[in-house]
Scaffold this motif. Structure first.
Motif, PDB file in Angstrom:
ATOM      1  N   LEU A 130       0.772  -1.285  -0.092  1.00 53.19           N
ATOM      2  CA  LEU A 130       0.069   0.022  -0.177  1.00 53.19           C
ATOM      3  C   LEU A 130       0.814   1.375   0.066  1.00 53.19           C
ATOM      4  O   LEU A 130       0.648   2.204  -0.774  1.00 53.19           O
ATOM      5  CB  LEU A 130      -0.951   0.076   1.157  1.00 53.19           C
ATOM      6  CG  LEU A 130      -2.014  -0.888   1.153  1.00 53.19           C
ATOM      7  CD1 LEU A 130      -2.749  -0.779   2.515  1.00 53.19           C
ATOM      8  CD2 LEU A 130      -2.745  -1.297   0.043  1.00 53.19           C
ATOM      9  N   GLY A 131       2.129   1.182   0.708  1.00 52.26           N
ATOM     10  CA  GLY A 131       2.986   2.284   0.792  1.00 52.26           C
ATOM     11  C   GLY A 131       3.611   2.848  -0.494  1.00 52.26           C
ATOM     12  O   GLY A 131       3.705   3.793  -0.897  1.00 52.26           O
ATOM     13  N   TYR A 132       3.813   1.663  -1.177  1.00 52.93           N
ATOM     14  CA  TYR A 132       4.466   1.801  -2.613  1.00 52.93           C
ATOM     15  C   TYR A 132       3.302   2.229  -3.612  1.00 52.93           C
ATOM     16  O   TYR A 132       3.672   3.113  -4.317  1.00 52.93           O
ATOM     17  CB  TYR A 132       5.097   0.462  -3.159  1.00 52.93           C
ATOM     18  CG  TYR A 132       5.490   0.699  -4.530  1.00 52.93           C
ATOM     19  CD1 TYR A 132       6.788   1.068  -4.766  1.00 52.93           C
ATOM     20  CD2 TYR A 132       4.743   0.221  -5.758  1.00 52.93           C
ATOM     21  CE1 TYR A 132       7.429   1.268  -6.019  1.00 52.93           C
ATOM     22  CE2 TYR A 132       5.237   0.610  -6.929  1.00 52.93           C
ATOM     23  CZ  TYR A 132       6.474   0.951  -6.943  1.00 52.93           C
ATOM     24  OH  TYR A 132       7.049   1.250  -8.299  1.00 52.93           O
ATOM     25  N   MET A 133       2.193   1.860  -3.487  1.00 51.85           N
ATOM     26  CA  MET A 133       1.103   2.126  -4.301  1.00 51.85           C
ATOM     27  C   MET A 133       0.738   3.608  -4.218  1.00 51.85           C
ATOM     28  O   MET A 133       0.360   4.450  -5.089  1.00 51.85           O
ATOM     29  CB  MET A 133      -0.118   1.154  -4.508  1.00 51.85           C
ATOM     30  CG  MET A 133       0.076  -0.131  -4.831  1.00 51.85           C
ATOM     31  SD  MET A 133      -1.462  -0.943  -5.110  1.00 51.85           S
ATOM     32  CE  MET A 133      -1.467  -1.363  -3.493  1.00 51.85           C
ATOM     33  N   TYR A 134       1.088   4.054  -3.045  1.00 52.38           N
ATOM     34  CA  TYR A 134       0.845   5.727  -2.966  1.00 52.38           C
ATOM     35  C   TYR A 134       1.488   6.514  -3.679  1.00 52.38           C
ATOM     36  O   TYR A 134       0.726   7.289  -4.391  1.00 52.38           O
ATOM     37  CB  TYR A 134       1.306   6.028  -1.163  1.00 52.38           C
ATOM     38  CG  TYR A 134       1.083   7.387  -1.107  1.00 52.38           C
ATOM     39  CD1 TYR A 134       0.049   8.049  -1.325  1.00 52.38           C
ATOM     40  CD2 TYR A 134       2.212   8.085  -0.588  1.00 52.38           C
ATOM     41  CE1 TYR A 134      -0.288   9.436  -0.800  1.00 52.38           C
ATOM     42  CE2 TYR A 134       2.206   9.314  -0.147  1.00 52.38           C
ATOM     43  CZ  TYR A 134       1.107   9.955  -0.358  1.00 52.38           C
ATOM     44  OH  TYR A 134       1.066  11.268  -0.036  1.00 52.38           O
ATOM     45  N   GLN A 135       2.941   6.425  -3.817  1.00 50.85           N
ATOM     46  CA  GLN A 135       3.476   7.141  -4.908  1.00 50.85           C
ATOM     47  C   GLN A 135       4.289   6.431  -6.000  1.00 50.85           C
ATOM     48  O   GLN A 135       4.558   7.265  -6.944  1.00 50.85           O
ATOM     49  CB  GLN A 135       4.521   8.165  -4.189  1.00 50.85           C
ATOM     50  CG  GLN A 135       3.986   9.056  -2.916  1.00 50.85           C
ATOM     51  CD  GLN A 135       3.341  10.200  -3.730  1.00 50.85           C
ATOM     52  OE1 GLN A 135       2.282  10.169  -4.338  1.00 50.85           O
ATOM     53  NE2 GLN A 135       3.706  11.402  -3.249  1.00 50.85           N
ATOM     54  N   GLY A 136       4.472   5.249  -5.870  1.00 52.51           N
ATOM     55  CA  GLY A 136       5.360   4.699  -6.608  1.00 52.51           C
ATOM     56  C   GLY A 136       4.530   4.120  -8.158  1.00 52.51           C
ATOM     57  O   GLY A 136       3.405   3.807  -8.122  1.00 52.51           O
ATOM     58  N   PRO A 137       5.359   4.210  -9.023  1.00 45.78           N
ATOM     59  CA  PRO A 137       4.924   4.040 -10.578  1.00 45.78           C
ATOM     60  C   PRO A 137       4.764   2.658 -10.525  1.00 45.78           C
ATOM     61  O   PRO A 137       5.361   1.934  -9.925  1.00 45.78           O
ATOM     62  CB  PRO A 137       5.886   4.357 -11.446  1.00 45.78           C
ATOM     63  CG  PRO A 137       7.334   4.342 -10.580  1.00 45.78           C
ATOM     64  CD  PRO A 137       6.689   4.576  -9.026  1.00 45.78           C
ATOM     65  N   PRO A 138       3.697   2.112 -11.284  1.00 48.47           N
ATOM     66  CA  PRO A 138       2.772   2.896 -12.299  1.00 48.47           C
ATOM     67  C   PRO A 138       1.751   3.293 -11.609  1.00 48.47           C
ATOM     68  O   PRO A 138       0.634   4.060 -12.187  1.00 48.47           O
ATOM     69  CB  PRO A 138       2.405   1.937 -13.317  1.00 48.47           C
ATOM     70  CG  PRO A 138       2.365   0.620 -12.683  1.00 48.47           C
ATOM     71  CD  PRO A 138       3.656   0.550 -11.663  1.00 48.47           C
ATOM     72  N   PHE A 139       1.476   3.005 -10.122  1.00 53.68           N
ATOM     73  CA  PHE A 139       0.354   3.323  -9.399  1.00 53.68           C
ATOM     74  C   PHE A 139      -0.123   4.928  -9.431  1.00 53.68           C
ATOM     75  O   PHE A 139      -1.010   5.419  -9.779  1.00 53.68           O
ATOM     76  CB  PHE A 139       0.123   2.341  -8.124  1.00 53.68           C
ATOM     77  CG  PHE A 139       0.407   0.843  -8.392  1.00 53.68           C
ATOM     78  CD1 PHE A 139      -0.481   0.111  -9.132  1.00 53.68           C
ATOM     79  CD2 PHE A 139       1.665   0.530  -8.254  1.00 53.68           C
ATOM     80  CE1 PHE A 139      -0.309  -1.194  -9.207  1.00 53.68           C
ATOM     81  CE2 PHE A 139       1.877  -1.021  -8.381  1.00 53.68           C
ATOM     82  CZ  PHE A 139       0.970  -1.723  -8.986  1.00 53.68           C
ATOM     83  N   ARG A 140       0.713   5.256  -8.417  1.00 53.67           N
ATOM     84  CA  ARG A 140       0.864   6.682  -8.062  1.00 53.67           C
ATOM     85  C   ARG A 140      -0.640   6.986  -7.545  1.00 53.67           C
ATOM     86  O   ARG A 140      -1.336   7.971  -7.769  1.00 53.67           O
ATOM     87  CB  ARG A 140       1.287   7.641  -9.137  1.00 53.67           C
ATOM     88  CG  ARG A 140       2.743   7.391  -9.515  1.00 53.67           C
ATOM     89  CD  ARG A 140       3.104   8.530 -10.269  1.00 53.67           C
ATOM     90  NE  ARG A 140       4.512   8.438 -10.935  1.00 53.67           N
ATOM     91  CZ  ARG A 140       5.584   8.328 -10.364  1.00 53.67           C
ATOM     92  NH1 ARG A 140       5.840   8.713  -9.045  1.00 53.67           N
ATOM     93  NH2 ARG A 140       6.852   8.138 -11.265  1.00 53.67           N
ATOM     94  N   LEU A 141      -1.090   6.248  -6.734  1.00 50.33           N
ATOM     95  CA  LEU A 141      -2.682   6.479  -6.167  1.00 50.33           C
ATOM     96  C   LEU A 141      -2.814   7.664  -5.234  1.00 50.33           C
ATOM     97  O   LEU A 141      -3.789   8.285  -5.467  1.00 50.33           O
ATOM     98  CB  LEU A 141      -3.111   5.317  -5.325  1.00 50.33           C
ATOM     99  CG  LEU A 141      -3.271   3.734  -6.229  1.00 50.33           C
ATOM    100  CD1 LEU A 141      -3.686   2.765  -5.250  1.00 50.33           C
ATOM    101  CD2 LEU A 141      -3.913   4.142  -7.500  1.00 50.33           C
ATOM    102  N   GLY A 142      -1.677   8.198  -4.883  1.00 51.85           N
ATOM    103  CA  GLY A 142      -1.655   9.445  -3.841  1.00 51.85           C
ATOM    104  C   GLY A 142      -1.906  10.641  -4.848  1.00 51.85           C
ATOM    105  O   GLY A 142      -2.745  11.546  -4.572  1.00 51.85           O
TER     106      GLY A 142
END
Length: 300
Positions: A130-142
Motif C-alpha cells: 500500500l505504501g508503494y502504491m501511494y507514490q510508486g509507479p505505475p500506480f501513484r494512487l496518491g
C-alpha cells in the motif's frame, strides 16, 4: 561543507528528515500492543522493541522513496527540503530507502521466526505494498487523491492488528475497533500536508483531496474528521468495547481545537497553513499515546 552545516541548511535537513513524523510508525505498534496487554497482562518486550524499530525503518523507506518518486514527476521542484533536492543524488536516496526497507523487513522476519508464524510478515508486506502504491509507479494512487484511504488501512487496521497479533498470535475485535481510531488520526496528518501545496499539485496533475475539494471545503472536512475520533472513542466505551480509561485521549482536545481553528482561519494562505501537519502530528501523538495508556491502565 560549510554550506551544509549553515543554520538555514540545518533547518532544511530537519524538515526533510521530519523526526516528529515518525510517531506515525510508533503509535500503531503502541496501541496494538496496549490492547493485547489489557487482555492478556503479558508483554513481550523483545517483540515490541523489534516491531517498533522495524516500523520506523519501514516508514523511513516510504519517506525516502516518496521523495525519489516525487522528484520524477516534478512536483517537488519548489520543495527545498526534499532529500533528493538537498543531496542532488536520487540514486543515493533510493538506495538508502531500500536499505531501510530491507532492515525493517528483517526485523519482522525475526518476529515471524521467533513465533514460527508468518502472519505478521504477511500483514506488513501488505502495508508495504500500500505504501508503494501511494507514490510508486505505475500506480501513484496518491496523485488520484487516494492517499488518505491507503494511509488509513496501512497505519490503522493492518498495522494495529499486526502489532496485536505479534503479542498474542490471535485476532480480536477490540484491536480492530482501536485501529479505526489510529487510522483516522494518522490520515489527518496526510490530509493536512496538502493545504499549502495546491498550486504545485495542480501543476503536476496531482488530484489531492484539497485540490478536489478546495481549501475552504477541505478545512471543514478536516474539522469533522478531527472531531470524529473523540465521540467514536466514547461510543466504543459505552458499548463496552474500550475500557473507560481510554477516554484519557480526550486530554488531547486542545491540540484538536488548535488544528481546526488554525486551518479554518488560514486554509488559503500557504505560508501560514504549511505548519498545520505538525499540529496534526501533535493531535495524533497525544491522542494515540493516551488512548493506548488507557488500555494499559485498564484491569484487563
Amino acid at each position: 561543507m560549510t554550506t551544509l552545516i549553515s543554520y538555514p541548511n540545518k533547518k532544511l535537513w530537519m524538515a526533510a528528515i521530519k523526526p516528529p513524523m515518525y510517531s506515525v510508525a510508533i503509535m500503531p505498534i503502541w496501541v496494538g500492543t496496549a490492547v493485547a496487554f489489557a487482555e492478556t497482562r503479558i508483554f513481550h518486550g523483545a517483540v515490541f522493541s523489534t516491531f517498533l524499530a522495524s516500523a520506523i525503518l519501514i516508514l523511513a523507506w516510504e519517506n525516502l522513496s516518496n521523495d525519489v518518486f516525487d522528484s520524477e514527476t516534478g512536483i517537488d521542484k519548489n520543495k527545498h527540503h526534499s532529500l533528493v533536492n538537498l543531496t542532488a543524488n536520487k540514486a543515493l536516496i533510493f538506495g538508502l530507502g531500500n536499505s531501510c526497507l530491507g532492515l525493517g523487513l528483517l526485523g519482522i522476519l525475526a518476529i515471524a521466526w521467533w513465533q514460527q508464524d508468518l502472519t505478521v510478515i504477511g500483514i506488513i508486506l501488505l502495508c508495504c505494498a500500500l505504501g508503494y502504491m501511494y507514490q510508486g509507479p505505475p500506480f501513484r494512487l496518491g496523485y488520484q487523491g487516494l492517499g488518505e484511504i491507503l494511509c488509513f488501512f496501512a497505519f490503522g487496521p493492518l498495522a494495529v492488528t499486526a502489532a496485536y497479533y505479534s503479542q498474542t498470535q490471535s485476532w480480536n475485535m477490540t484491536s480492530l475497533a482501536a485501529s479505526v481510531f489510529v487510522g483516522i488520526a494518522t490520515s489527518l496528518i496526510l490530509f493536512c500536508s496538502h493545504f499549502h501545496q495546491v498550486k504545485d499539485d495542480i501543476a503536476a496533475g496531482k488530484r489531492s483531496p484539497i485540490v478536489r475539494l478546495g481549501t475552504a471545503r477541505g478545512a471543514k472536512v478536516l474539522t469533522w474528521f478531527t472531531a470524529s475520533i473523540y465521540p467514536l472513542n466514547l461510543l466504543f466505551v459505552l458499548l463496552g468495547i474500550f475500557p473507560v480509561w481510554t477516554l484519557l485521549s480526550w486530554v488531547s482536545l486542545p491540540f484538536a481545537f488548535k488544528l481546526c481553528n488554525h486551518v479554518l482561519q488560514n486554509h488559503n494562505q500557504p505560508e501560514k497553513v504549511s505548519n498545520c501537519k505538525f499540529i496534526a502530528v501533535a493531535v495524533h501523538f497525544w491522542s494515540c499515546l493516551l488512548f493506548g495508556l488507557g488500555f494499559m491502565l485498564s484491569g484487563g
